[in-house]
Design a protein around this motif. Structure first.
Motif: not given
Length: 387
Positions: A138, A283-285, A325-326
């Motif tokens: 995150s 990645s997500d972050c 992330a989106e």
């Protein structure tokens, strides 16, 4: 994302060059808490001139820094491609973006100073060389060689062709030698032997050599660039005046005279590299941007412009997506097809005959010989589609 979420977002940008500074301008305009970490002890750019396309200039308008850039640049109406001796090959207007029809010609140093100067004081931290990045899911943690450790909700890797962020998290793609050298210098218009009479870019094509004349009339200067097929892959090659003169044999005598009059202490000499397309940028972050994601050859003048449009695309995605992330997934989906194609076109800079004459029996892996004129037309169409 909601305005309140954006305002609570902590963003660390690794690299304070064109891409990093553009990302800082775009993301801080959203209200996010942005810090740029630059490894150098001072902000400066060597080299020569570049052209900022209409789509890039419109992004600067959006971010409120158009006037900063326009004040140190010259608007150009068109570009021209000619033979070595000045015969016409093609002449075309720059691809328009809305009401903006000009490409702005600017010195690299003026560009980075204008960009960084428009950022809030204290946003750029110098002397921060990235040692390690850890993706925590995150958020991500950055460790710098000066001992500082930073954790951010979003990390943007804008750290260039040798990107540490890319290498540690996404891809170990190494720089690929193009088979070319670039020799660049900024000279007085008075030393251009009458070749500069307006604000338009001209490229002269000879066998195995391209010469670019990019006016910087707001400085009373011109950027004089030679790109030549040379087999020496040394990153910073040892080149003499005689070596440079050999590359422009048979060109317009005024171009030869410009080369003959160069002060070698002012010439930036380098072998030309790019990277193969990177499969995944995010990645997500964490996300890559600019040369870290898609370093490309300079034939189409799209390196800095692509980084600027990356910054705009990332900001757009953060505004419209529900989560970081989106947003990063959307950013890559929007930008990667465009930059993959630009990388491909930028590698199509020489004919088969030219490559074979320099590399008999073999050629650099990233050469995809094609006629330059066709490549330039392809790029104009692609640029128009990315407004």
């Amino acid at each position: 994302m909601k305005t309140s979420d954006l305002q609570n977002l902590t963003i660390a940008i690794v690299g304070g060059g064109y891409g990093g500074a553009s990302a800082a301008a775009a993301l801080s305009a959203l209200g996010a808490n942005v810090t740029v970490y630059e490894q150098a002890s001072g902000m400066h750019e060597v080299g020569a001139g570049i052209g900022l396309r209409p789509s890039s200039m419109n992004r600067f308008r959006e971010w409120g820094i158009f006037d900063n850039i326009a004040a140190v640049s010259s608007p150009s109406d068109y570009f021209e491609i000619l033979t070595a001796t000045g015969g016409p090959i093609m002449k075309d207007d720059w691809p328009e973006d809305g009401e903006e029809k000009h490409t702005y010609l600017i010195h690299r140093g003026d560009f980075i100073e204008a960009l960084v100067g428009a950022l809030p004081q204290g946003m750029v931290k110098l002397g921060h060389k990235l040692e390690k990045i850890e993706d925590n899911g995150s958020n991500a943690t950055l460790t710098f060689t000066n001992g500082e450790v930073v954790t951010a909700d979003l990390v943007v890797g804008a750290d260039g062709i040798k990107s540490v962020v890319r290498k540690q998290l996404f891809s170990d793609n190494q720089p690929v030698f193009s088979g070319e050298h670039a020799y660049r210098s900024v000279i007085s218009i008075d030393d251009a032997h009458g070749m500069i009479n307006d604000d338009n870019l001209r490229m002269y094509i000879g066998h195995g050599t391209k010469v670019y004349l990019l006016p910087l009339r707001h400085r009373n200067q011109v950027s004089f660039d030679i790109t030549a097929l040379i087999p020496d892959s040394t990153w910073s090659p040892d080149v003499t005046k005689e070596d440079i003169l050999k590359t422009v044999e048979g060109f317009d005598e005024r171009i030869v005279d410009i080369a003959r009059g160069l002060n070698m202490d002012t010439v930036n000499l380098r072998a030309v590299y790019d990277i193969d397309p990177v499969d995944n940028w995010h990645s997500d972050c964490v996300a890559l941007l600019g040369d870290a994601a898609h370093s490309m050859l300079h034939h189409q003048g799209q390196g800095a412009n692509s980084a600027i449009l990356d910054a705009g695309g990332l900001a757009d995605a953060l505004k419209t997506a529900d989560t970081v992330a989106e947003a990063l997934a959307q950013y890559q989906a929007d930008r990667k097809p465009v930059t993959d194609e630009l990388q491909r076109i930028s590698r199509s800079g020489w004919t088969e005959d030219e490559v074979n004459s320099v590399f008999p029996g073999q050629k650099p892996e990233n050469q995809n010989p094609a006629e330059q004129q066709a490549a330039d037309h392809d790029t104009a169409d692609l640029d128009s589609s990315t407004k």
